[in-house]
Design an enzyme around this catalytic site. Structure first.
Site, PDB file in Angstrom:
ATOM      1  N   THR B 192      35.182  51.230  38.307  1.00  0.00           N
ATOM      2  CA  THR B 192      35.840  50.858  39.813  1.00  0.00           C
ATOM      3  C   THR B 192      37.061  49.516  39.407  1.00  0.00           C
ATOM      4  OG1 THR B 192      34.614  49.428  41.232  1.00  0.00           O
ATOM      5  CG2 THR B 192      34.686  51.865  41.873  1.00  0.00           C
ATOM      6  N   ASP B 193      36.946  48.750  38.739  1.00  0.00           N
ATOM      7  CA  ASP B 193      37.849  48.318  38.617  1.00  0.00           C
ATOM      8  C   ASP B 193      39.370  48.507  38.413  1.00  0.00           C
ATOM      9  OD1 ASP B 193      35.969  45.584  39.890  1.00  0.00           O
ATOM     10  OD2 ASP B 193      36.028  44.595  38.312  1.00  0.00           O
ATOM     11  N   LYS B 271      42.557  49.612  44.398  1.00  0.00           N
ATOM     12  CA  LYS B 271      41.558  48.952  44.965  1.00  0.00           C
ATOM     13  C   LYS B 271      41.388  47.312  45.934  1.00  0.00           C
ATOM     14  CE  LYS B 271      37.060  47.373  43.699  1.00  0.00           C
ATOM     15  NZ  LYS B 271      35.837  47.150  42.679  1.00  0.00           N
TER      16      LYS B 271
END
Lengths: 648, 457
Positions: B192-193, B271
């Site tokens: 996800t980063d 994010k």
């Protein structure tokens, strides 16, 4: 043939070869939770909170094992509705932030208890994840860490009970209730540190179980670092008898139930062994239960008067039946008071088939099922009356079939004796099937938390708060507060020992500590016996009541009424209660005036009978003064007045 | 016994002498007379402490101090333990009893790039191992099989922070291959980063697209019962198989609960939280769709840019690596810009303050950069809103120096876009023209009043 009713008095635990171990879980009174900075408080449901709904998926071990109970809940689409009060839960409880490092305060308390028990601390503490998928942990696992191994406690008799492990772990969320597919949980309790003390299976009688629990509980309280109140201490048990298996029993909430549960489980195992022997002597063999046919008997019940069955059939459900060869009469045999072998079969049907229950021929005709239907039932499954038993389930065909397969499986286990189960304790001391015992592969390392080395510094901290030995504490109580041996013994076992010590230190110069102790050991206990909800009383209320006595605001005699009123009317202040009860003390001149009046009214009798008339005088004034002034004081005044009248 | 298990010093010496390796059952006899038995575990992290970690029979791990006098013996090897355990293990129970009906379902390709969308836990050590064959995915998340016929392959296995533009190119190629082979949708499982960067890279590279490409990840690892991996994967499968649009999207939790997921347009997503399930948010816009995995329903929120099946595949792959994303901070020295120019960087994305500013002492070095042929664009640290460099003097000076305002583009998206553009042209004028164009929904000309979150107060 086995007697159908179980006679509890017939069984001697020692003769049965009883072996039991205890797992005591006690909440610690730390400033913060175990893995975050939330306070360790329970809050009211009406407080500001956030809510969210989650699912939990069963995880699989390398060998493909899944937790059966969890899998069933998940397949049913069980949803967990979490209530996150802002004051007592953060993103860690919501499983939206990794856990912080383990709370050292909790570890130090745990190490102190370990030292007191002669247990050896480990050198590095590893936090583990114990998979628990009933929604009570938002993560789907409970974080737990062993901090020490070994140790023992000693019972009054001198017998030693070994300690196996001491762990520090997080408490689970508080269940609020169920609502259709939803289970509601409050997150305030999640993460409160618990100490878990597991004993070796050295316990041989129900009484020893009670005493061991009491001894450990007392030791924990002597740290002064544990919480008290409903649900702050919980016991799990494991029990086996000779020839039996180790059964786990979860969730014993009341200590006084422990001996009963231990005894009942020992009896259950013995009864199941008796049933096995009976089956074998009847010539029933495992192979006979291998290819049993599950028969559709819906036709038998097409005009049934049984409301349950009629409703199922109307909805398009089926009635399925299976014959249990040679089981006649045994399903009606009690294994515990009020719980029959048939109940054990029903537990399996409910768990594996998700059905409401079963009917079996040992209880039929009944429940609206007629003798004629039972006859047809025997015929339909080709069973012999007086030899075989027939079990029926009415539900959707799929569920009914799974339920009966589980019944057959359980019947087959009966030929071996006792299945390995985790059982849940019930209020009456009996237990019910909860789930099969989970496999060993449900413990994984908590990779988000680094291990904690047990350093000299940590042990030094722990040493400072090691609880005193009960014998030392007893001497101290007697010496410092002038308590009698008996009273000291009682107060040392009281859950509110810490509160007693606080109040005795604060008010001991005005009221004798013996009286303060008796408030706990005598007044509160007898109120509880009378059914008054004394758990509603908080420490500050008890303190205020004692302070009121110390300040002369109320008489000692009024304390039971005051505490009773406060317990029954939560939210009332002590002052309000005193006013409502009308128990403010009256001054001595008023008392004298009232006594004067009584003496005057009874003058003739007093002159005739002398001091013997004292009780008459008292009888006149006390109804008006009771609770407002001590009887002893009134009696002294009355004696003085009588003396004056008699001219002595 | 190799050092990778984390042991050093005395502990390593003892284990070597015993020939013990992680997973073996060992007995430790200490000089204090105490004896312990358990499975040898790898050490958590490199540490010089003389401690050996074992898993006791009750499943708990404990660390035990050892010294030269301690005796370690192997009681049973890992291989024997595993063999015995496998022999005694009951048949694996499938998660779902039902199997998908025989019918034609959309064909989906799942590409793995790292992270653990599906994983298995190692029996003896508890370590997590990614699972990525189609069979393994269907075993872990059988619901997927009811929505689509899936095939799966691992393209790379890296931590998301180690992603780089060269690897974006590889992913573009693999996705293009899957579409050419007839996939009705493609799922890219990604850490996800940096997922938003890779997703927007694909949004620029796929000039024309007949099917959706859904990026998916997990904020809670898939070895835990509370993992969001399965939920997100089911939602992504629904998007890949059924969505009416043909765009690159990021599919992740829509809120902290397991109710719905959101499909975010790749060029609009960011994010915004380190750990929450709903960390991904659409900035300066609205997500494309809401997905209800349990009801298998997709609800469109925003107008799609491209519809499913409307166009043939057209790919323009390639990213320039000499592009920098530089965040301005008070007091930043001009030599940082000079350094990039000296090192041959071809593009600089500035993340300026407010409407698009940097300290005025940087204007000169920026001017020199532009004169040297470097394309310099301006985005804002505020993330929300549009840069406007006409309002204040510094802004006007920067425009004069040749800085290109990046409208309401996210800084990371501007970075990816510039990287893609500079791989297509070496002409700064052409780069400027392309950059001003809305190529993949990265520019929104209208911001309505509601497109800004209100934080609690």
């Amino acid at each position: 043939m086995i007697e159908p009713k179980v006679d509890v008095s017939k069984y001697n635990p020692r003769e049965l070869g009883l072996k039991a171990g205890l797992e005591i879980h006690q909440q610690l009174d730390t400033r913060h939770k175990l893995f975050c900075s939330c306070p360790t408080v329970l809050v009211d449901e009406s407080e500001i909170k956030d809510e969210f709904v989650r699912q939990l998926r069963p995880t699989r071990s390398e060998l493909g094992e899944v937790d059966i109970a969890a899998l069933f809940e998940w397949r049913k689409g069980r949803l967990y509705h979490y209530h996150a009060p802002r004051r007592a839960a953060c993103l860690v409880e919501a499983d939206e932030e990794p856990p912080h490092e383990i709370n050292k305060e909790a570890v130090v308390i745990g190490l102190a208890v370990a030292l007191a028990l002669g247990s050896s601390p480990v050198d590095e503490i590893y936090v583990m994840r114990k998979i628990v998928i009933d929604g009570s942990n938002t993560t789907g696992f409970q974080r737990t860490a062993i901090i020490a191994l070994g140790g023992e406690i000693e019972l009054e008799s001198g017998k030693k009970i070994g300690i196996q492990t001491i762990a520090i772990e997080e408490d689970a969320a508080r269940k609020l209730g169920e609502e259709g597919r939803y289970t509601h949980y409050m997150l305030d309790r999640l993460g409160i540190p618990l100490i878990e003390i597991s004993t070796a299976p050295d316990i041989e009688t129900p009484e020893e179980a009670y005493e061991a629990a009491l001894t450990i509980g007392q030791l924990l309280r002597l740290t002064g670092k544990v919480k008290r109140g409903i649900g702050t201490i919980r016991q799990d048990l494991n029990v086996s008898i000779k020839g039996g298996v180790k059964t786990e029993i979860k969730g014993v909430q009341r200590l006084d139930l422990l001996p009963k549960i231990v005894l009942y489980e020992a009896i259950r195992q013995k009864r199941l062994l008796e049933i096995r022997d009976e089956l074998l002597s009847r010539g029933v063999r495992k192979e006979m239960l291998e290819s049993l046919e599950i028969v559709d008997v819906t036709e038998v019940f097409k005009n049934t008067k049984s409301k349950i069955i009629a409703r199922v059939v109307k909805r398009g459900g089926k009635v399925l039946a299976v014959k249990l060869p040679g089981f006649h009469g045994l399903l009606g045999v009690e294994v515990q008071p009020g719980r029959r072998f048939g109940t054990e079969l029903a537990d399996y049907a409910r768990f594996w088939g998700g059905v409401g229950g079963i009917f079996h021929t040992d209880e039929l005709p009944g429940y609206g099922i007629t003798a004629e239907e039972v006859e047809q039932l025997y015929k339909a499954v080709n069973a012999a009356k007086g030899r075989d038993a027939v079990v029926i389930v009415a539900d959707s065909e799929d569920k009914a079939r799974k339920a009966l397969q589980a019944v057959i499986e359980r019947a087959r286990m009966a030929l071996e004796g006792i299945p390995k189960e985790t059982r849940a304790a019930k209020e009456d001391g009996t237990t019910r099937f909860m789930r099969p015992q989970p496999g060993s592969a449900r413990m994984y390392p908590e990779t988000d938390i680094p291990p904690l080395e047990v350093t000299k510094e940590l042990l030094e901290e722990a040493r400072k708060i090691v609880p005193e030995k009960p014998t030392e504490k007893l001497e101290k109580l007697k010496k410092r507060y002038g308590l009698s041996e008996d009273l000291a013994r009682q107060i040392i076992r009281d859950v509110r020992l810490d509160l007693f010590e606080k109040l005795a230190a604060k008010y001991g110069d005005k009221i004798h500590p013996s009286y303060i102790a008796s408030v706990f050991t005598n007044i509160l206990r007898s109120l509880a016996r009378e059914g008054i909800p004394v758990d509603n009383l908080d420490d500050s209320q008890i303190e205020e009541a004692i302070a009121a006595v110390a300040k002369g605001k109320i008489a000692k005699d009024a304390v039971p009424d005051l505490l009773s009123y406060l317990a029954k009317n939560p939210g009332t202040s002590v002052d309000e209660a005193i006013k409502a009860l009308g128990i403010q003390t009256v001054d001595l001149s008023t008392v004298e005036k009232m006594v004067d009046e009584a003496v005057k009214a009874l003058e003739a009798e007093i002159r005739q009978r002398g001091y013997a008339a004292l009780s008459k005088v008292m009888g006149r004034v006390m109804p008006k003064l009771r609770g407002k002034v001590d009887g002893k004081t009134v009696a002294e005044i009355a004696k003085k007045k009588i003396a004056e009248l008699l001219g002595k | 016994m190799d050092e990778a298990a984390g042991y050093t010093g005395v502990a390593l010496e003892l284990l070597k002498r015993a020939g013990a390796k992680p997973g073996d059952r060992i007995r430790i006899t200490r000089s204090d007379g105490r004896v312990f038995e358990g499975i040898l575990m790898p050490r958590y992290a490199l540490s010089a402490k003389p401690i050996i970690v074992v898993k006791l029979d009750n499943g708990y791990n404990v660390g035990l101090r050892v010294d030269e006098k301690t005796v370690v013996e192997v009681v049973k090897t890992r291989e024997t333990i595993l063999k015995e355990a496998a022999a005694g293990a009951p048949a694996a129970i499938p998660l779902l009893e039902e199997t998908p009906p025989e019918e034609r379902r959309p064909r989906i390709t799942i590409l793995g790039t790292g992270g653990t969308i599906a994983s298995k836990v190692e029996y003896e050590t508890g370590a997590v191992r990614p699972a990525f064959s189609a069979e393994e995915i269907l075993e872990a998340v059988p619901e997927v099989g009811f929505i689509a016929d899936i095939s799966a392959r691992v393209v790379m296995n890296i931590l998301s922070e180690n992603m780089r533009p060269r690897l974006w190119e590889k992913i573009v190629d693999e996705v293009a291959k899957a579409i050419e082979e007839g996939a009705d949708g493609v799922i890219v499982a990604h850490g996800t980063d940096t997922m938003a960067y890779t997703a927007s890279a694909l949004a620029f590279a796929f000039r024309k697209l007949p099917v959706p490409i859904a990026f998916v990840g997990a904020q809670r690892s898939s070895d835990r019962p509370s993992s969001d991996a399965a939920f997100n994967l089911i939602a992504a499968t629904l998007v890949a198989a059924k969505a009416p649009f043909a765009e690159v999207v990021v599919v992740m939790h829509g809120e902290t609960g397991d109710t719905y997921a959101l499909a975010h347009r790749a060029t609009r997503v960011r994010k915004m939280h380190t750990s929450r399930r709903d960390a991904f948010q659409t900035i300066n816009g609205r997500p494309l769709a809401k997905i209800y995995p349990f009801e298998r329903r997709i609800e469109l929120i925003d107008e799609p840019l491209r519809s499913r099946g409307a166009e043939e595949l057209e790919v323009a792959n390639g990213f320039e690596e000499k592009v920098a994303l530089v965040k301005y901070y008070p007091g930043m020295e001009p030599e940082i810009i000079d350094f990039l120019v000296d090192r041959g960087y071809r593009g600089i994305v500035l993340e300026g303050t407010g409407l698009g500013h940097v300290g005025e002492w940087l204007v000169e070095s920026i001017r020199r950069a532009v004169e040297a042929g470097v394309t310099v664009v301006m985005t804002s640290q505020t993330l929300f809103g549009r840069v406007n460099m006409n309002v204040y003097t510094t802004g006007r000076k920067l425009l004069q120096a040749g800085v290109i305002p990046a409208e309401d583009m996210l800084p990371e998206v501007a970075f990816v876009k510039l990287s893609w553009i500079l791989a297509r042209t070496s002409d700064p004028g052409e780069a400027r023209r392309l950059f001003a164009m809305n190529l993949a929904g990265e520019i929104t000309s209208r911001h309505t009043v509601d497109l800004y979150p209100r934080w609690p107060h």
